[in-house]
Scaffold this motif. Structure first.
Motif, PDB file in Angstrom:
ATOM      1  N   LYS A 168      86.785  11.348 -27.930  1.00 40.45           N
ATOM      2  CA  LYS A 168      87.273  12.619 -28.460  1.00 40.45           C
ATOM      3  C   LYS A 168      88.793  12.695 -28.434  1.00 40.45           C
ATOM      4  CE  LYS A 168      83.160  15.357 -27.344  1.00 40.45           C
ATOM      5  NZ  LYS A 168      82.611  16.524 -26.595  1.00 40.45           N
ATOM      6  N   THR A 169      89.389  12.089 -27.421  1.00 38.66           N
ATOM      7  CA  THR A 169      90.847  12.064 -27.327  1.00 38.66           C
ATOM      8  C   THR A 169      91.303  10.626 -27.122  1.00 38.66           C
ATOM      9  OG1 THR A 169      90.736  12.440 -24.924  1.00 38.66           O
ATOM     10  CG2 THR A 169      90.993  14.374 -26.360  1.00 38.66           C
ATOM     11  N   TRP A 171      92.878   7.267 -25.681  1.00 36.18           N
ATOM     12  CA  TRP A 171      93.127   6.809 -24.311  1.00 36.18           C
ATOM     13  C   TRP A 171      94.571   6.336 -24.130  1.00 36.18           C
ATOM     14  CZ3 TRP A 171      94.278   1.544 -23.924  1.00 36.18           C
ATOM     15  CH2 TRP A 171      93.881   0.730 -24.993  1.00 36.18           C
ATOM     16  N   GLU A 173      98.505   7.314 -26.109  1.00 31.69           N
ATOM     17  CA  GLU A 173      99.178   8.049 -27.184  1.00 31.69           C
ATOM     18  C   GLU A 173     100.105   7.122 -27.969  1.00 31.69           C
ATOM     19  OE1 GLU A 173      98.651  11.047 -28.184  1.00 31.69           O
ATOM     20  OE2 GLU A 173      97.286  11.653 -26.558  1.00 31.69           O
ATOM     21  N   LEU A 380      91.266   5.272 -30.025  1.00 31.80           N
ATOM     22  CA  LEU A 380      90.089   6.126 -29.906  1.00 31.80           C
ATOM     23  C   LEU A 380      88.836   5.298 -29.676  1.00 31.80           C
ATOM     24  CD1 LEU A 380      90.808   8.614 -32.827  1.00 31.80           C
ATOM     25  CD2 LEU A 380      90.756   9.202 -30.398  1.00 31.80           C
TER      26      LEU A 380
END
Length: 453
Positions: A168-169, A171, A173, A380
């Protein structure tokens, strides 16, 4: 040698086969034309591998076989496996034929003589002929399944690895905002200055097994700065290293521009044998700056102090400032114990020299279908995140040191997202090189000699 064995599936056949599953990737374990049709060869490579799919080929143009979700273990028992099925793929059919067990329970017979999936028995009697077994556990028309041609031209087995879908987010950025991000990263690299006066370019050593993508990484970075795909360093998939010399590659900021403050050092690939590929003593010689550009390696002996290209009195600018292990994401889980031990021994020697280390995880698009479909899924991807953790644990480095990338290999044009991943990796190499210079500065006793003070 399994590292150079290629799948016989065409791109279209692989797509159709993958459509029978969720988010998975296929990992080739066994190929009859290489390992033979002996059932012992099949079991040696396929037992205990978890979910697998057998892929058989015949002259009639059919690709067919069976999937089982449980281990081969040679128990000689009928195994209940409600996920098992038979399938068939042809160019004429848009979608694969899929046949499940009639009772919804029986999967396969876990024997010692190949794969017996209810009706079709592959590799029985150590031959390429598929045997029809009486019974009604799977029901189909022979013409539809295999074109009534049971003589195989090839037989393969793949481990079916669950990619785990998308998180979902992310791991990790990363800014994917196209060309502005790419330009920012390129500017950082162009304007980088080592934190010591006597060094103009950070020297980064690439180390890894044959075919992992060391030379391809240099070619890819060179391509980004040239503005088009190029191939200066030899690349390929031969069983032994194509790089036989120690090469140092500078990259120009643009066509005809000045060299970047970075030198990528390419070596022979690592091989399992004690007298094959890069030697541990070779690495030590390179780290200390003794090995110069175009030094010719001899796999049967370590670096020779009287050889052409050997520097007896290196300075800081000749040494290695960061080491990068290059590993193929598709083959990492198949690294032999000998190769893992060799990597550990090399890492131990590098630790003694105090040189910072990173890991490049290449071919991530081949390792994960979700990443192949969209490279921006890389952070993702549950599978890639899990792979970086496994690499981290195996090599004893922080997960933040593991950098997944995609090299240019078959492309003719650049892709901005590929470039961003590649450039991000280079930025990390320069940052880690700076940490090496910081350690040198703090050493004190080398300050006046190497800092140019």
């Amino acid at each position: 040698m399994m590292s150079v064995v290629k799948s016989s599936l065409s791109v279209e056949q692989e797509k159709k086969l993958l459509s029978l599953f969720g988010h998975v990737r296929l990992h080739l374990l066994y190929k009859a034309s290489v390992q033979s049709y002996m059932h012992s060869a099949f079991h040696n490579r396929c037992d205990g591998q978890g979910p697998t799919v057998l892929v058989a080929y015949n002259k009639a143009g059919f690709v067919f076989g069976g999937y089982i979700s449980k281990n081969y273990a040679q128990t000689n028992q009928a195994i209940n496996d409600d996920k098992a099925f038979l399938y068939s793929i042809t160019d004429q059919r848009e979608k694969p034929l899929r046949v499940s067990s009639t009772d919804g329970q029986y999967g396969f017979t876990d024997g010692k003589n190949g794969l017996n999936v209810g009706v079709l028995w592959f590799l029985n009697n150590n031959t390429s002929t598929v045997q029809i077994v009486a019974g009604n556990s799977y029901t189909f028309e022979g013409e539809e399944m295999h074109g009534n041609d049971l003589q195989l031209t090839e037989c393969e087995v793949y481990r079916v690895e669950d990619c785990g879908g998308l998180l979902k987010t992310p791991w990790r950025e990363i800014d994917w905002e196209g060309y502005s991000t790419k330009e920012r990263l390129m500017d950082y690299i162009k304007n980088y200055k080592p934190e010591v006066k006597s060094v103009v370019q950070a020297r980064v050593l690439l180390v890894g097994p044959v075919g992992a993508g060391k030379s391809s990484f240099f070619n890819s970075i060179n391509s980004v700065f040239k503005g088009h795909v190029t191939g200066q360093a030899n690349t390929g998939s031969a069983g032994t290293s194509l790089t036989t010399q120690f090469r140092t590659y500078s990259i120009k900021a643009e066509q005809g521009g000045k060299a970047l403050p970075l030198v990528l050092c390419d070596t022979m690939g690592l091989e399992e044998g004690p007298s094959a590929g890069l030697d541990i003593d070779d690495v030590n010689g390179i780290l200390k700056g003794h090995v110069q550009d175009r030094y010719q390696f001899n796999p049967s002996m370590s670096v020779q102090t009287d050889g052409v290209g050997f520097c007896k009195s290196p300075s800081l600018k000749d040494t290695i400032h960061c080491v990068v292990y290059v590993l193929d994401a598709c083959k990492f889980t198949l690294l032999s114990a000998k190769m893992v031990d060799k990597l550990a021994a090399i890492r131990k020697g590098i630790n003694k020299q105090g040189v910072p280390q990173l890991v490049l995880l290449t071919k991530v698009d081949e390792a994960c279908p979700l990443v192949r479909d969209d490279l921006t899924n890389i952070y993702l991807s549950h599978y890639i995140e899990r792979m970086t953790r496994e690499v981290s644990g195996c090599l004893g480095v922080s997960q933040s040191c593991v950098l997944p990338v995609k090299n240019y290999s078959r492309e003719l044009e650049l892709d901005v997202h590929t470039d961003i991943l590649l450039l991000t990796a280079v930025v990390q190499m320069l940052r880690y090189s700076n940490s090496y210079f910081d350690d040198i500065y703090q050493a004190g006793d080398q300050k006046s000699e190497w800092l140019g003070l």
